[in-house]
Design an enzyme around this catalytic site. Structure first.
Site, PDB file in Angstrom:
ATOM      1  N   ARG G  90      -0.541  82.291 -38.924  1.00 27.95           N
ATOM      2  CA  ARG G  90      -0.849  81.232 -37.491  1.00 27.95           C
ATOM      3  C   ARG G  90       0.069  81.849 -36.818  1.00 27.95           C
ATOM      4  O   ARG G  90      -0.331  81.385 -35.036  1.00 27.95           O
ATOM      5  CB  ARG G  90      -2.125  80.203 -37.781  1.00 27.95           C
ATOM      6  CG  ARG G  90      -3.155  80.694 -38.758  1.00 27.95           C
ATOM      7  CD  ARG G  90      -4.307  81.713 -38.240  1.00 27.95           C
ATOM      8  NE  ARG G  90      -5.065  81.995 -38.705  1.00 27.95           N
ATOM      9  CZ  ARG G  90      -5.445  82.784 -40.477  1.00 27.95           C
ATOM     10  NH1 ARG G  90      -3.964  83.455 -40.722  1.00 27.95           N
ATOM     11  NH2 ARG G  90      -6.202  82.826 -40.976  1.00 27.95           N
ATOM     12  N   GLU G  93       0.601  84.611 -35.123  1.00 28.25           N
ATOM     13  CA  GLU G  93       0.029  85.475 -34.219  1.00 28.25           C
ATOM     14  C   GLU G  93       0.131  84.087 -33.121  1.00 28.25           C
ATOM     15  O   GLU G  93      -0.059  84.706 -31.648  1.00 28.25           O
ATOM     16  CB  GLU G  93      -2.050  84.188 -34.798  1.00 28.25           C
ATOM     17  CG  GLU G  93      -2.838  85.264 -34.396  1.00 28.25           C
ATOM     18  CD  GLU G  93      -3.804  84.647 -34.919  1.00 28.25           C
ATOM     19  OE1 GLU G  93      -3.655  85.456 -36.223  1.00 28.25           O
ATOM     20  OE2 GLU G  93      -4.851  84.049 -34.277  1.00 28.25           O
ATOM     21  N   SER G 116      16.157  76.491 -27.231  1.00 27.15           N
ATOM     22  CA  SER G 116      16.696  77.131 -28.023  1.00 27.15           C
ATOM     23  C   SER G 116      16.264  76.176 -29.203  1.00 27.15           C
ATOM     24  O   SER G 116      15.589  75.811 -29.679  1.00 27.15           O
ATOM     25  CB  SER G 116      18.460  75.906 -27.952  1.00 27.15           C
ATOM     26  OG  SER G 116      19.336  75.735 -29.223  1.00 27.15           O
TER      27      SER G 116
END
Lengths: 149, 149, 149, 149, 149, 149, 149, 149, 149, 149
Positions: G90, G93, G116
């Site tokens: 996830r 994704e 960063s």
């Protein structure tokens, strides 16, 4: 400008749809097997001048395309290393499942070497069967031995 | 502990080297084709109890291995998606070069569908030839049509 | 248990380090070229019974390993599709940069076909040169034409 | 607008088909080997101004293309990391099967280092043979040692 | 049995942790730069007999390992083609972002050719800076021109 | 319509060929280093409004392209994860061969952290050498430590 | 012999199962956030000597493992480039779907640069919600601008 | 003809450059968060009819494009599985380095399940900091437990 | 010129947006299930002449496109081997997480064989549920046993 | 030492072969569906303490393994991204061929969103059929809408 053989293949496929040709009839016109002829039309084989001109007429190709048909193509007909089309994938699967078996049996019969994919022919035909007709494919490739030197 | 069928395949291959068995003799012992029998020994097919016990005796396998031979294996015999072994690669090459041809000709003869790799058999034999013997392989797979629903 | 040819290759490499053998001396012992002999020791070629026994003595291999040397190996000597070792990568680079050139020139000279990697030999030698010695490699492979059928 | 050298290569290939040129004749016109000249025409080498103008005339290229021929190209002639074309694949196979062998033998002869693919030349020719003519390729690359610092 | 150089690298890394050695001190012991020495200990360079013996003593390596240190290794130190470690990835990123820039500027200054990674040296040092110290790396590689032939 | 920065890069490269500009002269015009300026022209950096207008005039770009030059680009200049061009590949090779060495030495000198590829500069120049001139590249990146929290 | 940090991570995970420890309690023992502490135990961060000894006691690690905990690890915690575990996927994704969005909004607010991942912290907590509790994650990374030079 | 949502995204990006719009102003016009609105404009979300018409006016899109904005898109905004752009790569790196940590901590707090990437929101803002401002991102996703059945 | 079925799929998708058709209404017009009809319109199935003509009228396709609809397509509807779209990825995830489970349970119930993806049908419908409606999908595929031969 | 859940899965599979258990009987023992139970035994689900102890007794697992069964596993049951086993590949093929169809029809019925693979259940059963029994699989996943924010 035709940039490569792929462009010619696209022309042939589009013309085949439009002109409702069959591969069998094209093969008959050039007097070769339907397997080799189809492979040639799909950009995998090199036609002689005479064959190319016949193909050109059947599909209505421009002269430039007819010239390309006579030149050794960059071979490989699939858009990805592992084919997504189920019919073609089944062949990939046969190689995956039976690959080591084929190697063992050719080695047992012939010794160490390969079955040529160049000095090679293929024949695809219908095998009638009461439980459902079958596709019967005969592959014949010259055995090439590894020799020491 | 035998963790998976791969372990049994390794045992069989090592024993085959040690006992100098041939696939043909193993096939005869279980009364099946050499193609199917070899694929089974290489971890791609499932043996019946009786067949597995025969295989077990021939190769000197422990009971645990004989049990594994009777269980549906995770199929796929090659270490990489594109095989590096030249003999097996030639088959991959045939799929790559002739893939679209095979699809076109099966479609032309049978309509839209596939050639089964499950309801399938293979026969590998020597084809004598003056210019060098050939490997002749016959593949037979049931045609399965796509139907609308 | 020796599970596959890879295990034998590891034994040979370890023994070579320990016994300080050279490939040239191994080749002399089996009376073959250093190229073919080295390829065989590295798991890419099949030795005859006699050759395998000689190799076995030189490297101090067990009988089981000597048996494996006589069996057609699953070929492919590299750990990744694109080699990371600079010496071997340079060869990959030659294929990448000159690949289409090689194809064009073989086609122009011989017509459509391939240069065999089976009916093939290789010779590697030092080419003295004032600006720095060169590696000179001669590859010789039989031309195999594509024929129509 | 010509966006990169690839566009020039396509122009050259299309013009070669149309004008029925041979690589050998192009090489003669620029007074270089057929190997280097072909590689250059296929987008892998940089031509001098004079050479580029000769190439431009032979293939009928626009001025812009002639300018591009004089600029260091982004090299690499193949559409995929593992080539699908059988002729070119055989070379990849040689690297795969003989890669570690080549490394061992160069190291044994020269010590740790590489065979240059830059300070490099290649010669491809026909080797007549009663059992079928062979492709003979000579590769010559400068040995470059790894030095400590 | 030590199967390859990778095994020796693992021994060195484990011993370094245990013995609390620094790369700088190892380099001093063999009288070479810390960059080359570290690369050698990590399996990327070949040591002379004397250097290898010194390394062997420092890390407490068995004789077999000391022998492996003197043999040209299969190079490539990373577990994946695109490194996952952030420090090493930043270098991959520099190649990705600046790759074409580096090519353009070397070509503009030197003509068509490459910067050697063999006739090459590297120096890594601390660059004091009020806004935070910097890593300063100097790479020096011989320019190798592409020549026509 | 210009769809992304890549289109602008193509325009710049085509114009550079046509107008025979050098990167050094472009850098002088915008009063920046040749490294940063070239990277910017190749689509890897963002120009200020004034710089972009200067670039636009030099290369004869349309207003739309000048606007794109002022927008943060999607970075990454190479067509494949592993570069095929030999010059750029040598840099990839340096990362592959020296990657773990660089990590060890930066860690030894600075502790756990990275060398920034953002707060970073690069300088490429000719290093005269009797045995053949060298490419000398200085990379300077801020050290960024990992801190616990 | 512990060959790398991965071995230590496996020891910690096995001990955690056996000793029924929680990450929260481990974090408390070393007086750091649970996010950083867990990442460290999973082989992604470097512990100080004191922290490592505490960790060593909690998990019952040998001295050698405690030494490894103090050495900068080769980072990257996942077995494949695209994670297969749904929870971790996830996050992949989110990067895939929102990646260009994140870039656009950071650029709009801060100009060209990055967030960063080194000067970075993460906080994961439960967000009570009547329709089902939510996972609330706060990421904080220093903005690092690209500067011209 | 607009073939897919990607074409609409390109139109929006080109228009944004030309019309000098900000994502914040677009978000205000449709009365939604800047994160969701930007994701929608970049082809990752579906707009309502009214929202799409507003977007259409702001960017000067044709009716066909406005229709596409109301249709569920094929999601995924990146050109490669591992992003090359440094800003987006840092997020991939966070997943790579902290992936197993995130899994462990969510499991410890909530039990076995995932953090939804659908019932999800994201907020990106500037976090002032004397040592350099930071990017602060808050992610909130509903916890979805695995249940047995 | 329509080069392949993909072109027809794009035409259909564009026309669907413009004409605001639903898949359900298209299915009704050809008197087939919405699942099969949609798959056909998206380039995965072959229509009969009559069906193709109906489709052609609904979407306003040219005759050439109607002809293409009657030809077996190269199947595979996704742009990458691992889908990036979350809805489709969830299905890939089900295969990844439950793949071995599905194999075990089919083997336990039927013996060694496969569930056909050709003699196959699918039904997707809404399953009302107080806690939120569910997607209910019924897959039915003929069991095909592996038989020995 | 058990290093991860994979080790437990191997123990279960080996014990299942030895003890000739069926998944159905295991499911009955823990009073859950055969689908969920099998997935759990294969390392994809988390068992409660009581369930894990029952599983432990059935398969004769050590306490350490029983503890691992209660911990959220790293999911994903397949050895490669594209499965090679024909039974599992057919499911991958369904996703490949029907993927866009499934997306279109769920979107048409429910709007933009996904079918959950977490709040999900699966049922596999035999569907008697005169032309050959069929595998009938019912998948039920909660619809999760994308909402704007």
């Amino acid at each position: 400008m035709i940039a490569d053989r792929t462009d010619v293949t696209k022309m042939i496929l589009a013309a085949k749809v439009e002109r409702k040709l069959t591969w069998a009839s094209v093969a008959k016109a050039v007097n070769l097997s339907k397997e080799w002829t189809t492979a040639g039309c799909l950009g995998q084989m090199t036609f002689s001048k005479e064959q190319a001109e016949t193909i050109g007429k059947l599909f209505g190709l421009p002269d430039e395309a007819v010239a390309w048909l006579q030149i050794a193509p960059y071979r490989g007909s699939l858009p990805s290393a592992i084919p997504t089309d189920p019919l073609i994938y089944r062949w990939y699967e046969i190689v995956s499942v039976y690959g080591t078996t084929i190697k063992e049996l050719i080695s047992e019969e012939f010794g160490d070497g390969i079955m040529s994919a160049i000095d090679f022919s293929m024949n695809i035909e219908r095998e009638p069967d009461l439980k459902g007709d079958r596709v019967r494919v005969v592959l014949s490739g010259k055995f090439l031995p590894y020799n020491s030197y």
